[in-house]
Design a protein around this motif. Sequence first.
Motif, PDB file in Angstrom:
ATOM      1  N   ALA A  33      -5.240  10.496 -15.626  1.00  0.00           N
ATOM      2  CA  ALA A  33      -6.266   9.892 -16.027  1.00  0.00           C
ATOM      3  C   ALA A  33      -6.055   8.450 -16.650  1.00  0.00           C
ATOM      4  O   ALA A  33      -7.118   8.136 -16.570  1.00  0.00           O
ATOM      5  N   ARG A  34      -5.106   8.124 -17.092  1.00  0.00           N
ATOM      6  CA  ARG A  34      -5.225   6.838 -17.270  1.00  0.00           C
ATOM      7  C   ARG A  34      -5.662   6.156 -16.557  1.00  0.00           C
ATOM      8  O   ARG A  34      -5.319   4.336 -16.013  1.00  0.00           O
ATOM      9  N   ARG A  35      -5.084   6.898 -15.346  1.00  0.00           N
ATOM     10  CA  ARG A  35      -5.350   5.834 -14.033  1.00  0.00           C
ATOM     11  C   ARG A  35      -6.041   6.500 -12.716  1.00  0.00           C
ATOM     12  O   ARG A  35      -6.523   5.095 -11.654  1.00  0.00           O
ATOM     13  N   LEU A  36      -7.047   7.049 -13.630  1.00  0.00           N
ATOM     14  CA  LEU A  36      -8.481   7.052 -12.230  1.00  0.00           C
ATOM     15  C   LEU A  36      -9.695   5.243 -12.915  1.00  0.00           C
ATOM     16  O   LEU A  36      -9.470   5.419 -13.532  1.00  0.00           O
ATOM     17  N   HIS A  82       1.872   7.179  -6.290  1.00  0.00           N
ATOM     18  CA  HIS A  82       0.839   7.822  -6.357  1.00  0.00           C
ATOM     19  C   HIS A  82       1.787   8.972  -7.070  1.00  0.00           C
ATOM     20  O   HIS A  82       1.585   9.887  -7.677  1.00  0.00           O
ATOM     21  N   GLU A  83       2.598   9.549  -5.825  1.00  0.00           N
ATOM     22  CA  GLU A  83       3.133  10.775  -6.103  1.00  0.00           C
ATOM     23  C   GLU A  83       4.547  11.075  -7.489  1.00  0.00           C
ATOM     24  O   GLU A  83       4.166  12.387  -8.111  1.00  0.00           O
ATOM     25  N   ARG A  84       5.150   9.963  -7.139  1.00  0.00           N
ATOM     26  CA  ARG A  84       5.369   9.491  -9.098  1.00  0.00           C
ATOM     27  C   ARG A  84       4.768  10.321 -10.033  1.00  0.00           C
ATOM     28  O   ARG A  84       5.176  10.696 -11.130  1.00  0.00           O
ATOM     29  N   VAL A 138       1.130  -1.702   0.233  1.00  0.00           N
ATOM     30  CA  VAL A 138       0.340  -0.518  -0.111  1.00  0.00           C
ATOM     31  C   VAL A 138       0.833   1.151   0.167  1.00  0.00           C
ATOM     32  O   VAL A 138       0.317   1.768  -0.754  1.00  0.00           O
ATOM     33  N   LEU A 139       1.825   1.071   1.105  1.00  0.00           N
ATOM     34  CA  LEU A 139       2.806   2.315   1.148  1.00  0.00           C
ATOM     35  C   LEU A 139       2.987   2.742  -0.172  1.00  0.00           C
ATOM     36  O   LEU A 139       3.838   3.825  -1.181  1.00  0.00           O
TER      37      LEU A 139
END
Length: 182
Positions: A164-167, A140-142, A133-134
């Motif tokens: 957008a492609r990660r949503l 996520h920040e990258r 998870v971490l």
Amino acid sequence: MRAPDSSDRGAPTVQRDPSYLQAVMAVYQGEVLGEAMFSQLAATAPTPWLQGLYSTMLQFETETKMRLRPFIHRLGLSVAEDESARAEGLRVARRYEALEPAAWIELFEREIGEYVDRYQALADRAPPEDAGVLEGMAEHERVFLCVVAAMRAGDEAGAVETVARRLAFPLVFAARPTSREH
């Protein structure tokens, strides 16, 4: 009939160091901060493209916060959002609103780099059942660093599409620029 115990509520079964739990909560509240920041930036964006970018980044923060909640709950922590994190997000947004694009990119890249380093360090010391998870939070920040790279290259569509492609629930805009249109 027996009373429910902590295992019935999904509470943690393993003790965690208080400083570790505090750091995990800072990750969660960081999403609250980011959500407030991008909401404010979307509301005051000077161009439709920036409004779309900030709205997409807001959606990314919201979805990530939602995905973190079961993890936070499993650790026995509160999923309540800290109003001070939201207020800090608004303060940060005002600072970004005052910047020219080049300065915005420089500051954002530096600050996101700090989040990547902090979250990766936390993932590296996390118990094995928490590490994934971490690690995902560092990743996520990258994603935001990839947005910066696209912005530096003048690729407006690429900056939006990177997120957008990660949503799970992407936003749809009436007219998105292509990578060749600026």
